[in-house]
Design an enzyme around this catalytic site. Structure first.
Site, short mmCIF file in Angstrom:
data_model
loop_
_atom_site.label_atom_id
_atom_site.label_comp_id
_atom_site.label_asym_id
_atom_site.label_seq_id
_atom_site.Cartn_x
_atom_site.Cartn_y
_atom_site.Cartn_z
N CYS A 164 21.27 53.09 65.04
CA CYS A 164 21.92 54.06 65.92
C CYS A 164 22.58 55.20 65.15
CB CYS A 164 22.88 53.35 66.84
SG CYS A 164 21.96 52.18 67.86
N HIS A 302 31.74 57.09 67.62
CA HIS A 302 30.52 56.33 67.89
C HIS A 302 30.78 55.23 68.94
CE1 HIS A 302 26.77 54.19 67.27
NE2 HIS A 302 27.45 53.08 67.12
N HIS A 338 24.67 54.46 75.75
CA HIS A 338 24.29 54.47 74.33
C HIS A 338 22.81 54.84 74.20
CE1 HIS A 338 23.93 53.85 70.20
NE2 HIS A 338 24.45 52.62 70.07
#
Length: 411
Positions: A164, A302, A338
């Site tokens: 990610c 994040h 996400h």
């Protein structure tokens, strides 16, 4: 030919997110804290909150070409064309062998493989019914390669697998290649087609890391005491990166300059994040940008809505930025979920307009702030306006202990 002193800027942004398919619409919805997370019903798995994109899939490519390619390729082609249009660039006036295409991915090929296995099920798993398109669809360079096919770009293309952190990693790669003089312009970004894979949902569920909520729009709750996991989203975002002098010479609008970046590894665990390494990553990016923590106006976090992940990042931010009174903090995943490989670039894109409108979009769904995440200047539930924003620090971290930080400055 090294262009190490060359300054590199973002001049075009093309995106599709779970709530918009243009930057202006996306920005408006982020400022309003408007989530459009819905519910997906996946074969073998069942229902879960998810971020799905609706963009004009045949705007730049015929239906037949989309069928031959992949969902990830379809997203990347759309975003790349939109980015070039946004940058006001006509490629006929550019040396296409000097353009690099760098696309960040969390994973690729899972969706295609699941689809094929499902398809041959009806033929008693006879592999002679397996599609001959499978290999070109599942090679890792596919989404980047589909851009070059669509735009007739003959410079280098490849995908960057960085979990990610991949979106940020693609920007970093592009900047490095431009500084080396390997390419003179780049299309860099990230793609997620994760919502097409029941295996990804099932795996997060097995880790107790998949969000559940009565209202899917309230499922993504980073920093909230009652958070219970990740909302999986698809999406994509591609940037046009150019040398500052060339951008200025052609009168391009400039979103910002990439002034610092860093990547490092935790070297500790397959999935659990580690704050001290994240802190090191942010420090290194600041050092390379010649900035102090108090020079950063906004940190886009994040934080994914997992308990330990959110806490570790907050610890890292507290460690690096404890002396800064004026650094605001927000989170975009609370609104769009996400987007995996696209997360870093989509989240940065949603914040870049701050340079012109001085607004900071909120972190939504925080009803009950976790004391361990109670950072000063955390923008919660409602956008705020500030005097000026000149620097944004963007964090993206990923599985198997990969960390990335990118710093962008107003020009």
């Amino acid at each position: 030919m090294h262009n190490n002193t060359q300054r590199i800027v973002i001049t075009g942004i093309g995106l599709t997110a779970p709530n918009a398919s243009s930057l202006s619409e996306y920005r408006e919805k982020l400022i309003n804290g408007q989530s459009e997370i819905t519910e997906i019903n996946l074969r073998y798995f069942g229902k879960a909150p998810a971020g799905l994109c609706t963009f004009p899939e045949t705007k730049y490519r015929k239906k037949k070409e989309n069928k031959k390619g992949t969902r990830a390729g379809c997203i990347s082609v759309y975003c790349a064309h939109e980015a070039l249009a946004d940058a006001g660039l006509d490629l006929s006036s550019v040396d296409r062998s000097k353009i690099g295409v760098y696309i960040g991915l969390t994973e690729h090929g899972t969706v295609e493989t699941e689809n094929e296995v499902y398809n041959i099920r009806q033929y008693d798993y006879n592999t002679s019914y397996w599609t001959h398109h499978h290999n070109p669809r599942t090679v890792l360079n596919n989404p980047a390669g589909e851009i070059t096919l669509s735009l007739d770009i003959t410079g280098p293309h490849y995908s960057i697998g960085a979990a990610c952190a991949a979106g940020n990693a693609s920007i970093i790669q592009a900047v490095q290649m431009m500084k080396l003089g390997e390419v003179e312009m780049a299309l860099a970004g990230g793609i997620s087609e994760s919502t097409g894979s029941f295996g990804i949902f099932a795996s997060f569920q097995a880790q107790n890391a998949l969000a559940v909520a009565d209202d899917p729009r309230r499922a993504s709750k980073p920093f909230d005491l009652d958070r219970n996991g990740i909302v999986i989203s698809e999406g994509g975002c591609v940037y046009v990166l150019e040398y500052l002098d060339k951008a200025v010479a052609r009168g391009a609008k400039i979103y910002g300059e990439v002034v610092g970046y860093a990547m490092n590894s935790d070297a500790r665990d397959f999935v659990l994040p580690y704050g001290p390494r994240q802190a090191e990553c942010m420090r290194l990016a600041l050092q390379r940008a010649n900035l102090n923590p108090e020079d950063i106006d906004l940190i886009n976090t994040h934080a994914t809505g997992t308990k330990q992940g959110d806490i570790e990042e907050c610890k890292a931010i507290r460690e690096v930025f404890s002396g800064s009174q004026k650094t605001y903090i927000n989170n975009t995943k609370s609104i769009i979920g996400h987007a995996m490989g696209a997360a870093g670039v989509l989240e940065l894109a949603g914040n870049l307009p701050s340079f012109t409108d001085n607004m900071i979009h909120p972190t939504i769904n925080v009803d009950n702030l976790d004391p361990e995440c109670a950072l000063p200047n955390l923008v919660l539930n409602k956008a705020i306006e500030v005097d000026s924003i000149n620097t944004i620090l963007n964090n993206s971290f990923g599985m198997v202990g990969i960390n990335s930080t990118v710093i962008v400055k107003k020009v």
